[in-house]
Design an enzyme around this catalytic site. Structure first.
Site, PDB file in Angstrom:
ATOM      1  NE  ARG A 238      -4.116   1.893   2.050  1.00  0.00           N
ATOM      2  CZ  ARG A 238      -4.468   2.737   3.025  1.00  0.00           C
ATOM      3  NH1 ARG A 238      -3.859   2.704   4.194  1.00  0.00           N
ATOM      4  NH2 ARG A 238      -5.432   3.613   2.815  1.00  0.00           N
TER       5      ARG A 238
ATOM      6  CG  HIS B  55      -1.384   5.447  -0.336  1.00  0.00           C
ATOM      7  ND1 HIS B  55      -2.097   5.893   0.753  1.00  0.00           N
ATOM      8  CD2 HIS B  55      -2.215   4.589  -0.994  1.00  0.00           C
ATOM      9  CE1 HIS B  55      -3.299   5.316   0.766  1.00  0.00           C
ATOM     10  NE2 HIS B  55      -3.385   4.520  -0.270  1.00  0.00           N
ATOM     11  CG  ASP B  56       6.404   6.820  -3.298  1.00  0.00           C
ATOM     12  OD1 ASP B  56       6.336   8.069  -3.318  1.00  0.00           O
ATOM     13  OD2 ASP B  56       7.455   6.201  -3.552  1.00  0.00           O
TER      14      ASP B  56
ATOM     15  CG  ASN C  10      -1.346   8.804   3.079  1.00  0.00           C
ATOM     16  OD1 ASN C  10      -1.826   7.830   2.500  1.00  0.00           O
ATOM     17  ND2 ASN C  10      -0.565   9.681   2.474  1.00  0.00           N
TER      18      ASN C  10
ATOM     19  CG  HIS D 204      -8.031  -3.999  -1.337  1.00  0.00           C
ATOM     20  ND1 HIS D 204      -9.053  -3.124  -1.586  1.00  0.00           N
ATOM     21  CD2 HIS D 204      -6.933  -3.219  -1.125  1.00  0.00           C
ATOM     22  CE1 HIS D 204      -8.595  -1.871  -1.547  1.00  0.00           C
ATOM     23  NE2 HIS D 204      -7.325  -1.905  -1.281  1.00  0.00           N
TER      24      HIS D 204
HETATM   25  C1  HEM Z   1      -9.884   1.945  -5.858  1.00  0.00           C
HETATM   26  C2  HEM Z   1      -8.798   2.313  -5.254  1.00  0.00           C
HETATM   27  C3  HEM Z   1      -8.510   1.983  -3.827  1.00  0.00           C
HETATM   28  C4  HEM Z   1      -9.182   2.347  -2.702  1.00  0.00           C
HETATM   29  C5  HEM Z   1     -10.425   3.212  -2.617  1.00  0.00           C
HETATM   30  C6  HEM Z   1      -8.499   1.746  -1.583  1.00  0.00           C
HETATM   31  C7  HEM Z   1      -8.858   1.898  -0.265  1.00  0.00           C
HETATM   32  C8  HEM Z   1      -8.259   1.257   0.808  1.00  0.00           C
HETATM   33  C9  HEM Z   1      -8.686   1.401   2.171  1.00  0.00           C
HETATM   34  C10 HEM Z   1      -9.807   2.288   2.669  1.00  0.00           C
HETATM   35  C11 HEM Z   1      -7.895   0.596   2.923  1.00  0.00           C
HETATM   36  C12 HEM Z   1      -7.952   0.405   4.429  1.00  0.00           C
HETATM   37  C13 HEM Z   1      -7.163   1.506   5.116  1.00  0.00           C
HETATM   38  C14 HEM Z   1      -7.511   1.676   6.576  1.00  0.00           C
HETATM   39  O1  HEM Z   1      -8.628   1.381   6.959  1.00  0.00           O
HETATM   40  O2  HEM Z   1      -6.647   2.152   7.336  1.00  0.00           O
HETATM   41  C15 HEM Z   1      -6.971  -0.051   2.038  1.00  0.00           C
HETATM   42  C16 HEM Z   1      -6.007  -0.957   2.409  1.00  0.00           C
HETATM   43  C17 HEM Z   1      -5.098  -1.529   1.558  1.00  0.00           C
HETATM   44  N1  HEM Z   1      -4.924  -1.208   0.220  1.00  0.00           N
HETATM   45 FE1  HEM Z   1      -6.217  -0.165  -0.905  1.00  0.00          FE
HETATM   46  N2  HEM Z   1      -7.432   1.031  -2.050  1.00  0.00           N
HETATM   47  C18 HEM Z   1      -7.394   1.157  -3.399  1.00  0.00           C
HETATM   48  C19 HEM Z   1      -6.444   0.631  -4.238  1.00  0.00           C
HETATM   49  C20 HEM Z   1      -5.332  -0.059  -3.829  1.00  0.00           C
HETATM   50  C21 HEM Z   1      -4.205  -0.383  -4.666  1.00  0.00           C
HETATM   51  C22 HEM Z   1      -4.063   0.045  -6.121  1.00  0.00           C
HETATM   52  C23 HEM Z   1      -3.328  -1.084  -3.895  1.00  0.00           C
HETATM   53  C24 HEM Z   1      -1.982  -1.665  -4.252  1.00  0.00           C
HETATM   54  C25 HEM Z   1      -1.499  -1.814  -5.437  1.00  0.00           C
HETATM   55  C26 HEM Z   1      -3.917  -1.206  -2.580  1.00  0.00           C
HETATM   56  C27 HEM Z   1      -3.367  -1.901  -1.533  1.00  0.00           C
HETATM   57  C28 HEM Z   1      -3.908  -1.950  -0.261  1.00  0.00           C
HETATM   58  C29 HEM Z   1      -3.417  -2.834   0.779  1.00  0.00           C
HETATM   59  C30 HEM Z   1      -2.323  -3.876   0.628  1.00  0.00           C
HETATM   60  C31 HEM Z   1      -4.153  -2.548   1.938  1.00  0.00           C
HETATM   61  C32 HEM Z   1      -3.986  -3.167   3.331  1.00  0.00           C
HETATM   62  C33 HEM Z   1      -3.016  -2.325   4.157  1.00  0.00           C
HETATM   63  C34 HEM Z   1      -2.787  -2.809   5.569  1.00  0.00           C
HETATM   64  O3  HEM Z   1      -3.259  -3.889   5.946  1.00  0.00           O
HETATM   65  O4  HEM Z   1      -2.105  -2.083   6.303  1.00  0.00           O
HETATM   66  N3  HEM Z   1      -5.115  -0.550  -2.570  1.00  0.00           N
HETATM   67  N4  HEM Z   1      -7.214   0.381   0.737  1.00  0.00           N
END
Ligand code: HEM
Ligand code: NAG
Length: 337
Positions: free
Chosen positions: A72, A76-77, A104, A203
């Protein structure tokens, strides 16, 4: 007389042309830090890949979520000024970082893992490997270590001397946004809807905080699950974790089927209508999303095809560079002094 005038005229014109052409060529060369290659550190830091890999093995063994955090972080970078390590910069008296941005703050993690890898790299080859490259390589290793695909990571990125809180707030997608907005945010970075669905497939690991899925579980979750009793049980468990009031930071995996394995079960949750984030469910259930829904169905049936697209899309996302160039930071949290 007229002839010699014309003659010196053409000399002037010719030299102007040479100057302009020269400027054009050098300016396109000046943008060349954006040219990445596989062998960038071959001579200057041959052990770079090995070092990152060893540190990521430790980090993921300690806590599989570290894999999710790093992937992630890379996303975000890359979405703010390109993949230039801007997300890693701490706020200081003279620099406003991106860590307080909406998507973030209290959410983005893994900075200590990056610090530790950077320390090891600096000990082996000081001032050589950029923080942006470190994160790109670490994200690839994170993926493999939890069961995902391998890909070669092009390197040669520079670390930025600036960050942009504003761009972080506007450019990083949010879970409340609809499919059209999400697609346009990826388009703005040169990434297609196909890239988006593949990348969101990450995800399949990691967690979300209650604050990001409360609206979904007290809103349209039931509508998308077709009254399936096992979905109803899942939903009531989620409501326990995430009450209507309080518990904002309580977490739940986005892929409850195999929460720490990089596989395609996340797509199954979407097909069942059990996507935790509204933005995730949109990829399958949005009325405008027949193309994205087809991809979800396809990759649910075919892990190999998902892995191939995920690798390609990660390289493509990693290719977004910052045209301003930069430096190789000594400490990923601060620009060099
Ligand atoms: C449609 C676009 C996206 C949205 C709206 C989105 C949104 C989110 C949200 C809301 C979370 C949870 C954060 C929290 O509750 O603190 C999350 C976690 C995560 N996202 Fe996304 N995301 C998107 C695309 C991506 C992309 C493109 C990647 C990687 C290539 C990614 C990788 C991750 C990962 C690995 C987590 C888990 C992080 C953790 O467990 O600490 N996401 N994302
Ligand atoms: C990424 O960049 C590398 C080097 O600049 C290039 O060879 C490769 O084709 C690019 N890949 C994608 C998917 O954009």
């Amino acid at each position: 007389m007229a002839n010699s005038m014309r003659y010196s005229y053409s000399i002037v014109l010719l030299s102007l042309l040479v100057i302009i052409l020269g400027a054009l060529i050098t300016s396109s060369e000046a943008q060349d830090p954006s040219q990445l290659s596989l062998d960038y550190y071959l001579k200057t830091c041959p052990k770079a890949q090995e070092i990152v890999r060893a540190e990521m093995e430790c980090a993921v063994r300690e806590d599989p979520r570290n894999a999710a955090k790093i992937i992630r972080l890379h996303f975000h970078d890359c979405f703010v000024q390109g993949c230039d390590g801007s997300v890693l910069l701490d706020d200081t008296a003279t620099l406003i970082g991106e860590k307080q941005a909406d998507q973030n703050v209290n959410s983005l993690k893994g900075f200590e893992v990056v610090d530790k890898i950077k320390e090891k790299l600096e000990a082996e080859c000081p001032g050589i490997v950029s923080c942006a490259d470190l994160v790109a390589i670490a994200a690839r290793d994170a993926t493999i270590l939890v069961g995902g695909p391998y890909w070669d990571v092009p390197v040669g990125r520079m670390d930025s001397k600036t960050a942009s809180l504003e761009a972080a707030n506007t450019d990083i997608p949010a879970p409340q946004q609809g499919l059209v907005t999400l697609i346009s945010k990826f388009w703005a970075k040169g990434l297609s809807a196909t890239d988006m669905v593949a990348l969101v497939g990450s995800h399949t690991i990691g967690v979300s905080r209650c604050v990001n899925f409360r609206d979904r579980i007290y809103g349209d979750f039931e509508l998308t699950t077709n009254n399936d009793p096992s979905s109803a049980a899942y939903l009531s468990k989620l409501k326990e974790t995430c009450p209507q009031d309080g518990g904002d930071d309580n977490i739940s995996p986005m892929d409850y089927i195999t929460p720490t394995t990089f596989d395609n079960a996340f797509f199954e949750t979407l097909i069942k209508g059990e996507g935790l984030l509204n933005s995730d469910q949109e990829m399958y259930s949005s009325m405008l999303g027949y193309q994205t829904a087809d991809l979800v169905t396809k990759w649910w049936a075919d892990t190999g095809s998902f892995f191939k697209q995920f690798s390609d899309s990660m390289v493509k996302m990693g290719n977004i560079t910052n045209p301003d160039g930069g430096e190789v930071r000594k400490n990923c949290r601060f620009v060099n002094t």
